[in-house]
Motif scaffolding. Structure first.
Motif, short mmCIF file in Angstrom:
data_model
loop_
_atom_site.label_atom_id
_atom_site.label_comp_id
_atom_site.label_asym_id
_atom_site.label_seq_id
_atom_site.Cartn_x
_atom_site.Cartn_y
_atom_site.Cartn_z
N MET A 1 0.88 -1.16 0.05
CA MET A 1 0.15 -0.01 0.03
C MET A 1 0.83 1.26 -0.02
SD MET A 1 -3.25 0.38 2.40
CE MET A 1 -4.27 1.71 2.07
N LEU A 2 0.43 2.26 -0.73
CA LEU A 2 1.25 3.67 -0.81
C LEU A 2 0.67 4.65 0.30
CD1 LEU A 2 1.51 3.96 -4.63
CD2 LEU A 2 3.24 3.40 -3.12
N PHE A 3 1.71 5.58 0.79
CA PHE A 3 1.15 6.38 1.79
C PHE A 3 1.83 7.64 1.17
CE2 PHE A 3 0.72 2.32 3.75
CZ PHE A 3 -0.44 2.60 4.68
N MET A 4 1.19 8.71 1.07
CA MET A 4 1.91 10.20 0.97
C MET A 4 2.08 10.68 2.46
SD MET A 4 3.01 12.45 -0.69
CE MET A 4 2.68 12.16 -2.26
N VAL A 5 3.23 10.89 2.90
CA VAL A 5 3.79 11.35 4.06
C VAL A 5 4.25 12.88 3.95
CG1 VAL A 5 5.14 11.01 5.97
CG2 VAL A 5 4.42 8.88 4.69
N ILE A 6 3.29 13.67 4.98
CA ILE A 6 3.63 15.12 4.76
C ILE A 6 4.37 15.30 6.25
CG2 ILE A 6 2.74 17.31 4.65
CD1 ILE A 6 0.17 15.98 3.04
N GLU A 7 5.55 15.48 6.16
CA GLU A 7 6.24 16.09 7.26
C GLU A 7 6.53 17.33 7.54
OE1 GLU A 7 10.20 14.45 6.71
OE2 GLU A 7 9.44 12.28 6.87
N HIS A 8 6.32 17.93 8.58
CA HIS A 8 6.47 19.52 8.98
C HIS A 8 7.60 19.71 9.92
CE1 HIS A 8 2.45 20.93 7.71
NE2 HIS A 8 2.23 19.47 7.94
N PHE A 9 8.83 20.15 9.26
CA PHE A 9 9.94 20.27 10.08
C PHE A 9 9.76 21.07 11.11
CE2 PHE A 9 12.47 19.97 5.73
CZ PHE A 9 12.22 18.66 5.78
N ARG A 10 10.19 20.61 12.21
CA ARG A 10 10.05 21.56 13.56
C ARG A 10 10.77 22.74 13.23
NH1 ARG A 10 7.04 18.90 17.12
NH2 ARG A 10 7.36 16.53 17.19
N ASP A 11 10.24 24.10 13.45
CA ASP A 11 10.91 25.14 13.33
C ASP A 11 11.70 25.43 11.78
OD1 ASP A 11 10.27 26.01 16.00
OD2 ASP A 11 12.16 24.66 16.56
N ARG A 12 11.19 24.72 11.09
CA ARG A 12 11.90 24.73 9.60
C ARG A 12 13.34 24.38 9.87
NH1 ARG A 12 8.67 30.10 7.35
NH2 ARG A 12 6.67 28.76 6.90
N ASP A 13 13.86 23.63 10.70
CA ASP A 13 15.03 23.29 10.90
C ASP A 13 15.49 21.98 10.06
OD1 ASP A 13 17.64 22.95 11.86
OD2 ASP A 13 16.98 22.51 13.79
N ALA A 14 15.72 22.07 8.82
CA ALA A 14 16.11 21.20 7.81
C ALA A 14 17.62 20.69 8.24
CB ALA A 14 15.95 21.79 6.54
N LYS A 15 18.26 21.49 8.69
CA LYS A 15 19.69 21.01 8.92
C LYS A 15 19.52 20.09 9.98
CE LYS A 15 22.22 25.35 7.96
NZ LYS A 15 22.84 26.35 8.73
N ALA A 16 18.80 19.97 11.05
CA ALA A 16 18.57 18.87 12.16
C ALA A 16 18.22 17.76 11.49
CB ALA A 16 17.79 19.32 13.36
N VAL A 17 17.34 17.60 10.48
CA VAL A 17 16.66 16.65 9.81
C VAL A 17 17.79 15.89 8.88
CG1 VAL A 17 14.98 15.60 8.11
CG2 VAL A 17 14.37 17.29 9.81
N TYR A 18 18.62 16.53 8.22
CA TYR A 18 19.52 16.08 7.27
C TYR A 18 20.83 15.71 8.37
CZ TYR A 18 17.04 17.15 3.20
OH TYR A 18 15.94 17.01 2.14
N ARG A 19 21.15 16.35 9.14
CA ARG A 19 22.29 15.72 10.02
C ARG A 19 21.76 14.31 10.58
NH1 ARG A 19 22.18 19.67 13.32
NH2 ARG A 19 23.56 20.82 12.19
#
Length: 99
Positions: A1-19
């Motif tokens: 089954m397919l799922f579209m996942v919409i993630e909201h970065f906390r405080d738009r902190d992409a650096k933390a996510v990519y780290r």
């Protein structure tokens, strides 16, 4: 089954996510497949397409990332498959609609 996942970065902190992605990987449990993703230009949201047969795998993955992002998960069907389904229910051209 397919799922579209919409993630909201906390405080738009992409650096933390990519780290974390760099240091620990996607955190995807076996059986959950990452298909592709797209990032909003302002780093507010990420749209990911994931695939699995067991929703518990999505929950496991959400726990891995939950401190950095919030999630909206929507089951989706490919539009080509939906079109084929709907076509089977449409009247033949010129046949009119029986009531």
């Amino acid at each position: 089954m397919l799922f579209m996942v919409i993630e909201h970065f906390r405080d738009r902190d992409a650096k933390a996510v990519y780290r974390r992605l760099r240091d620990a990987g996607r955190g995807v449990p076996e059986g959950l497949r990452y298909v592709d993703s797209w990032i909003e230009t302002n780093f507010d949201r990420c749209f990911q397409l994931m695939e699995c047969d067991d929703p518990l795998l999505l929950q496991d993955w959400v726990l891995f990332w939950g401190d950095l992002v919030t999630f909206e998960i929507v089951p989706v069907v490919p539009s080509a498959a939906t079109r084929a389904l709907v076509e089977r229910h449409l009247a033949a051209p010129g046949a009119g609609n029986p009531e």
